[in-house]
Design a protein around this motif. Structure first.
Motif, PDB file in Angstrom:
ATOM      1  N   GLY A  22       0.753  -1.408  -0.015  1.00 53.09           N
ATOM      2  CA  GLY A  22       0.037  -0.041   0.060  1.00 53.09           C
ATOM      3  C   GLY A  22       0.949   1.270   0.227  1.00 53.09           C
ATOM      4  O   GLY A  22       0.638   2.370  -0.628  1.00 53.09           O
ATOM      5  N   THR A  23       1.928   1.170   0.674  1.00 52.00           N
ATOM      6  CA  THR A  23       2.739   2.600   0.646  1.00 52.00           C
ATOM      7  C   THR A  23       3.603   2.711  -0.746  1.00 52.00           C
ATOM      8  O   THR A  23       3.528   4.076  -1.085  1.00 52.00           O
ATOM      9  CB  THR A  23       3.898   2.335   1.981  1.00 52.00           C
ATOM     10  OG1 THR A  23       3.291   1.984   2.898  1.00 52.00           O
ATOM     11  CG2 THR A  23       4.736   3.425   1.894  1.00 52.00           C
ATOM     12  N   ALA A  24       3.918   1.605  -1.110  1.00 49.73           N
ATOM     13  CA  ALA A  24       4.646   1.511  -2.487  1.00 49.73           C
ATOM     14  C   ALA A  24       3.440   2.287  -3.648  1.00 49.73           C
ATOM     15  O   ALA A  24       3.638   3.130  -4.413  1.00 49.73           O
ATOM     16  CB  ALA A  24       5.244   0.388  -2.873  1.00 49.73           C
ATOM     17  N   ILE A  25       2.337   1.687  -3.484  1.00 48.79           N
ATOM     18  CA  ILE A  25       1.415   2.103  -4.598  1.00 48.79           C
ATOM     19  C   ILE A  25       0.935   3.619  -4.076  1.00 48.79           C
ATOM     20  O   ILE A  25       0.652   4.492  -5.241  1.00 48.79           O
ATOM     21  CB  ILE A  25      -0.123   1.399  -4.339  1.00 48.79           C
ATOM     22  CG1 ILE A  25       0.326   0.038  -4.809  1.00 48.79           C
ATOM     23  CG2 ILE A  25      -1.302   2.026  -5.002  1.00 48.79           C
ATOM     24  CD1 ILE A  25      -0.770  -0.929  -4.525  1.00 48.79           C
ATOM     25  N   ALA A 311      -0.567   6.809   4.552  1.00 45.59           N
ATOM     26  CA  ALA A 311      -0.697   6.372   5.697  1.00 45.59           C
ATOM     27  C   ALA A 311      -2.060   5.353   5.672  1.00 45.59           C
ATOM     28  O   ALA A 311      -2.417   4.384   5.814  1.00 45.59           O
ATOM     29  CB  ALA A 311      -0.654   7.100   6.968  1.00 45.59           C
ATOM     30  N   ALA A 312      -3.075   6.101   5.063  1.00 46.97           N
ATOM     31  CA  ALA A 312      -4.446   5.750   4.909  1.00 46.97           C
ATOM     32  C   ALA A 312      -4.410   4.679   3.671  1.00 46.97           C
ATOM     33  O   ALA A 312      -5.236   3.342   4.049  1.00 46.97           O
ATOM     34  CB  ALA A 312      -5.509   6.781   4.376  1.00 46.97           C
ATOM     35  N   ALA A 313      -3.774   4.927   2.782  1.00 50.64           N
ATOM     36  CA  ALA A 313      -3.550   3.628   1.959  1.00 50.64           C
ATOM     37  C   ALA A 313      -2.973   2.445   2.383  1.00 50.64           C
ATOM     38  O   ALA A 313      -3.209   1.253   2.053  1.00 50.64           O
ATOM     39  CB  ALA A 313      -2.828   4.083   0.571  1.00 50.64           C
ATOM     40  N   ALA A 314      -1.800   2.716   3.125  1.00 50.37           N
ATOM     41  CA  ALA A 314      -1.160   1.453   3.652  1.00 50.37           C
ATOM     42  C   ALA A 314      -2.062   0.614   4.500  1.00 50.37           C
ATOM     43  O   ALA A 314      -2.027  -0.592   4.498  1.00 50.37           O
ATOM     44  CB  ALA A 314       0.026   2.105   4.211  1.00 50.37           C
ATOM     45  N   ARG A 315      -2.814   1.395   5.327  1.00 53.90           N
ATOM     46  CA  ARG A 315      -3.808   0.567   6.339  1.00 53.90           C
ATOM     47  C   ARG A 315      -4.883   0.026   5.672  1.00 53.90           C
ATOM     48  O   ARG A 315      -5.177  -0.999   6.084  1.00 53.90           O
ATOM     49  CB  ARG A 315      -4.219   1.784   7.346  1.00 53.90           C
ATOM     50  CG  ARG A 315      -5.064   1.398   8.252  1.00 53.90           C
ATOM     51  CD  ARG A 315      -4.606   0.133   9.160  1.00 53.90           C
ATOM     52  NE  ARG A 315      -5.539  -0.633   9.982  1.00 53.90           N
ATOM     53  CZ  ARG A 315      -5.365  -1.585  10.740  1.00 53.90           C
ATOM     54  NH1 ARG A 315      -4.000  -2.389  10.769  1.00 53.90           N
ATOM     55  NH2 ARG A 315      -6.111  -2.322  11.411  1.00 53.90           N
ATOM     56  N   THR A 316      -5.170   0.610   4.742  1.00 51.74           N
ATOM     57  CA  THR A 316      -6.535   0.130   3.711  1.00 51.74           C
ATOM     58  C   THR A 316      -5.986  -1.165   3.204  1.00 51.74           C
ATOM     59  O   THR A 316      -6.669  -2.332   3.233  1.00 51.74           O
ATOM     60  CB  THR A 316      -6.847   1.099   2.520  1.00 51.74           C
ATOM     61  OG1 THR A 316      -7.405   2.177   3.091  1.00 51.74           O
ATOM     62  CG2 THR A 316      -7.881   0.389   1.878  1.00 51.74           C
ATOM     63  N   MET A 361      -8.499  -9.898  -7.631  1.00 48.50           N
ATOM     64  CA  MET A 361      -7.819  -9.648  -6.566  1.00 48.50           C
ATOM     65  C   MET A 361      -6.762  -8.716  -6.789  1.00 48.50           C
ATOM     66  O   MET A 361      -6.365  -7.834  -5.764  1.00 48.50           O
ATOM     67  CB  MET A 361      -7.347 -11.105  -5.946  1.00 48.50           C
ATOM     68  CG  MET A 361      -6.801 -11.085  -4.561  1.00 48.50           C
ATOM     69  SD  MET A 361      -6.215 -12.790  -4.057  1.00 48.50           S
ATOM     70  CE  MET A 361      -5.245 -13.322  -5.414  1.00 48.50           C
ATOM     71  N   LEU A 362      -5.733  -8.939  -7.742  1.00 56.23           N
ATOM     72  CA  LEU A 362      -4.705  -7.872  -7.989  1.00 56.23           C
ATOM     73  C   LEU A 362      -5.530  -6.659  -8.183  1.00 56.23           C
ATOM     74  O   LEU A 362      -4.831  -5.472  -7.852  1.00 56.23           O
ATOM     75  CB  LEU A 362      -4.247  -8.374  -9.452  1.00 56.23           C
ATOM     76  CG  LEU A 362      -3.386  -9.643  -9.016  1.00 56.23           C
ATOM     77  CD1 LEU A 362      -2.717  -9.988 -10.499  1.00 56.23           C
ATOM     78  CD2 LEU A 362      -2.223  -9.518  -8.168  1.00 56.23           C
ATOM     79  N   VAL A 363      -6.626  -6.387  -8.860  1.00 56.23           N
ATOM     80  CA  VAL A 363      -7.178  -5.081  -8.958  1.00 56.23           C
ATOM     81  C   VAL A 363      -7.384  -4.616  -7.731  1.00 56.23           C
ATOM     82  O   VAL A 363      -7.089  -3.085  -7.552  1.00 56.23           O
ATOM     83  CB  VAL A 363      -8.583  -5.117 -10.025  1.00 56.23           C
ATOM     84  CG1 VAL A 363      -9.319  -3.891  -9.919  1.00 56.23           C
ATOM     85  CG2 VAL A 363      -7.898  -5.597 -11.587  1.00 56.23           C
ATOM     86  N   ALA A 364      -7.924  -5.263  -6.841  1.00 57.91           N
ATOM     87  CA  ALA A 364      -8.331  -4.659  -5.483  1.00 57.91           C
ATOM     88  C   ALA A 364      -7.126  -4.551  -4.771  1.00 57.91           C
ATOM     89  O   ALA A 364      -7.508  -3.444  -4.061  1.00 57.91           O
ATOM     90  CB  ALA A 364      -9.272  -5.628  -4.806  1.00 57.91           C
ATOM     91  N   LEU A 365      -6.012  -5.116  -4.850  1.00 61.10           N
ATOM     92  CA  LEU A 365      -4.905  -4.660  -4.326  1.00 61.10           C
ATOM     93  C   LEU A 365      -4.017  -3.520  -4.758  1.00 61.10           C
ATOM     94  O   LEU A 365      -3.096  -3.117  -4.104  1.00 61.10           O
ATOM     95  CB  LEU A 365      -3.963  -6.094  -4.216  1.00 61.10           C
ATOM     96  CG  LEU A 365      -4.560  -7.149  -3.231  1.00 61.10           C
ATOM     97  CD1 LEU A 365      -3.672  -8.560  -3.157  1.00 61.10           C
ATOM     98  CD2 LEU A 365      -4.984  -6.923  -1.641  1.00 61.10           C
ATOM     99  N   THR A 366      -4.117  -3.399  -6.267  1.00 58.87           N
ATOM    100  CA  THR A 366      -3.106  -2.273  -6.531  1.00 58.87           C
ATOM    101  C   THR A 366      -3.999  -1.128  -7.100  1.00 58.87           C
ATOM    102  O   THR A 366      -3.836  -0.107  -6.940  1.00 58.87           O
ATOM    103  CB  THR A 366      -2.385  -2.941  -7.988  1.00 58.87           C
ATOM    104  OG1 THR A 366      -3.197  -3.664  -8.781  1.00 58.87           O
ATOM    105  CG2 THR A 366      -1.580  -4.026  -7.039  1.00 58.87           C
ATOM    106  N   LEU A 367      -4.781  -1.282  -8.159  1.00 52.36           N
ATOM    107  CA  LEU A 367      -5.489  -0.581  -9.212  1.00 52.36           C
ATOM    108  C   LEU A 367      -6.477   0.453  -8.178  1.00 52.36           C
ATOM    109  O   LEU A 367      -6.521   1.610  -8.159  1.00 52.36           O
ATOM    110  CB  LEU A 367      -6.263  -1.334 -10.146  1.00 52.36           C
ATOM    111  CG  LEU A 367      -7.146  -0.160 -11.129  1.00 52.36           C
ATOM    112  CD1 LEU A 367      -5.994   0.966 -11.806  1.00 52.36           C
ATOM    113  CD2 LEU A 367      -7.644  -0.685 -12.139  1.00 52.36           C
ATOM    114  N   ILE A 368      -7.230  -0.288  -7.569  1.00 49.27           N
ATOM    115  CA  ILE A 368      -8.321   0.459  -6.448  1.00 49.27           C
ATOM    116  C   ILE A 368      -7.801   1.516  -5.602  1.00 49.27           C
ATOM    117  O   ILE A 368      -7.914   2.859  -5.449  1.00 49.27           O
ATOM    118  CB  ILE A 368      -9.412  -0.522  -6.254  1.00 49.27           C
ATOM    119  CG1 ILE A 368     -10.353  -1.117  -7.481  1.00 49.27           C
ATOM    120  CG2 ILE A 368     -10.365   0.336  -5.283  1.00 49.27           C
ATOM    121  CD1 ILE A 368     -11.399  -1.818  -7.001  1.00 49.27           C
ATOM    122  N   PRO A 369      -6.659   0.903  -4.903  1.00 50.24           N
ATOM    123  CA  PRO A 369      -5.983   1.737  -3.925  1.00 50.24           C
ATOM    124  C   PRO A 369      -5.382   2.898  -4.628  1.00 50.24           C
ATOM    125  O   PRO A 369      -5.287   4.065  -4.027  1.00 50.24           O
ATOM    126  CB  PRO A 369      -4.983   0.729  -3.091  1.00 50.24           C
ATOM    127  CG  PRO A 369      -5.768  -0.521  -3.379  1.00 50.24           C
ATOM    128  CD  PRO A 369      -6.240  -0.201  -4.697  1.00 50.24           C
TER     129      PRO A 369
END
Length: 547
Positions: A22-25, A311-316, A361-369
């Protein structure tokens, strides 16, 4: 200092793997979005054959489920002997006087032209059988089985098991050979074959896919606008659904080079892609807004810092991402189990389901964040940055349900039973012309063929033998079913010698089979009777149920 409340309410997971993702994204959200845009374009392009290769829809198949056994063994023998169901092409001529010399002359001329076409094995026409129109052998090729009708059919059998290009070439030549018949007064000439039916079904599938997505995506978007209270938040799960469908279609194209894919696989991709991505997207976007509000705590949306968003993205990704991964792996493993089934249809559904679940699953973990990070301030501009109260509509609904558990359970069970009642009237059928709309010319051709030429439907039970000709003929003579059996249409079919051996694959009865049809009422009773007479079988006999 704004992270203190969040840290107090959650354990420190800043070093977990998902939190680091999440932090990297969050640090490069636009790069992630651009990469997904390119992947989506490439996925749709590959599936459509835009880069010069085969399209996914051109590699799809349709038909009933098949598994290894005597049924498929018999089919293989028929195909090897030139009896493939795809190797027939049927021409109808309606509105003509069958007894008129002009009709007979034009039909026989077309018969000779078709016989001369390279790749044609045989031609069945009522005018060409011994005895002509009044011969019993011509009845199946006459409309309503009568010489007094105003129509006849011609069944062209192609040599071997031709590929799509060869079939299309021969079909075009057959249509051209019958073109002069149109000059006969009142003549209407139509034609089709099982290969054309498959092409029509896969083509209709593409149309239905576009229509379904054209309806489902806008409706889903409007529902989420109401749920989220804004267009930005509502559009993120929809964008994820489009991305997952594109990726799954591209992965299906790769699967098509390994296993045969049924046309229904695309429907599985569309339904699962929309459902999973909207579900995962709602979870991710909602959690991101909650985490961002915990850190903003009343600040104007424009004053939210980049550190708060990261921080919000990493926690999400760490919290909602764990739910997404667990759900996706569970569903993927379940659907992946279909890949071990022998049926190609089940394998196709398993491949489609596994593909779209992993992509979603990949979309929800990368694109949407990444989309959440890009539109973070706009997500809170309308709803504000105040932390939501502990009680809301759904919490009050949960409390109301907990106070009345028994009546709620009874009502829900009654509703579920009511929804399941139509399953008692469920009718299963194989793929066929019924998959096409009634306005389709191919559907009209096969429906008309079913009504006007019932004898062209093929046998309900075909016995395939691989044995010496004399032994095969003796078996056919002994295999006599009672005349009262409604499924009885006995007769010795075609025999073709194999190379290097005095053995002949044959089948009974020999009937043109240009279309898939429903089983006759006698078929279920006939097949067990054949099996009870197993002691009469010659060595190497395979039975084939083609009903």
């Amino acid at each position: 200092m704004t992270d203190a409340p969040a840290a107090a309410s959650h354990p420190d997971r800043s070093r977990s793997g998902l939190s680091r993702v999440g932090t990297a994204i969050a640090r490069r959200p636009k790069t992630v979005v651009i990469a997904w845009v390119l992947l989506v374009a490439a996925g749709f392009g590959l599936a459509a054959g835009a880069f010069g290769g085969d399209s996914l829809f051109g590699r799809l198949h349709t038909g009933e489920p098949t598994v290894s056994g005597e049924n498929s063994a018999g089919r293989d023998l028929l195909t090897a002997a030139g009896g493939s169901q795809l190797s027939t092409y049927t021409v109808r001529v309606d509105g003509v006087d069958l007894a008129a010399p002009a009709t007979r002359h034009a039909a026989l001329a077309a018969y000779q032209r078709v016989r001369a076409i390279p790749g044609v094995d045989s031609v069945a026409m009522p005018y060409a059988v011994p005895g002509g129109l009044t011969s019993p052998a011509a009845a199946a090729l006459l409309k309503d089985g009568s010489p007094g009708s105003r129509g006849f059919a011609t069944v062209v059998t192609l040599a071997g098991d031709p590929d799509r290009a060869t079939h299309q070439r021969i079909a075009g030549a057959v249509v051209a050979a019958f073109a002069p018949l149109r000059s006969v007064a009142g003549a209407r000439v139509t034609s089709s074959g099982l290969q054309e039916l498959i092409d029509a079904i896969t083509g209709q599938l593409q149309v239905d896919l576009r229509t379904g997505e054209g309806i489902a995506l806008p409706v889903s978007f409007l529902v989420m606008v109401v749920v989220f209270g804004g267009f930005v938040a509502a559009g993120m799960p929809i964008a994820g659904a489009v991305a997952s469908i594109a990726g799954a279609l591209a992965s299906l194209l790769a699967f098509s080079y390994v296993i045969d894919l049924d046309a229904t696989a695309v429907n599985v991709v569309t339904v699962l892609g929309l459902g999973l991505c909207i579900d995962y997207g709602l979870l991710t976007v909602s959690r991101f807004r909650e985490e961002l509000r915990l850190r903003a705590r009343g600040l104007p949306a424009g004053q939210i810092t980049r550190e708060m968003i990261q921080a919000a993205a990493a926690r999400t990704v760490d919290s909602a991402g764990r739910t997404v991964v667990f759900s996706g792996l569970t569903v993927g493993i379940s659907l992946g189990g279909l890949l071990v089934f022998e049926s190609q249809l089940m394998k196709a559904i398993g491949a489609a389901g596994l593909s779209v679940v992993l992509i979603a699953m990949l979309v929800a973990l990368t694109l949407i964040p990444a989309l959440c990070v890009v539109g973070a301030r706009r997500l809170l501009r309308r709803g504000g940055t105040e932390v939501a109260p502990e009680e809301g509509v759904f919490s009050r609904l949960a409390q109301w349900v907990h106070r009345r558990p028994v009546p709620i359970i009874v009502l829900v069970l009654a509703a579920l039973v009511g929804l399941a009642l139509p399953a008692f009237d469920l009718r299963l059928t194989s793929s066929g012309a019924g998959l096409l709309p009634t306005s389709s010319s191919t559907r009209q051709f096969f429906d008309g063929l079913t009504a006007d030429y019932p004898g062209l439907g093929g046998a309900d039970v075909t016995v395939v033998a691989q044995a010496p000709l004399a032994q095969t003929q003796a078996y056919a003579a002994r295999l006599h079913l009672p005349q009262g059996d409604p499924g009885h249409r006995g007769g010795l079919g075609r025999h073709r010698p194999e190379r290097g051996a005095d053995r002949h694959p044959g089948r009974w009865p020999r009937r043109p089979r240009p279309r898939p049809g429903p089983p006759a009422q006698g078929a279920p009773a006939t097949l067990p009777l054949l099996r009870r007479r197993a002691g009469l079988e010659p060595a190497g006999l395979h039975r084939l149920d083609v009903a």
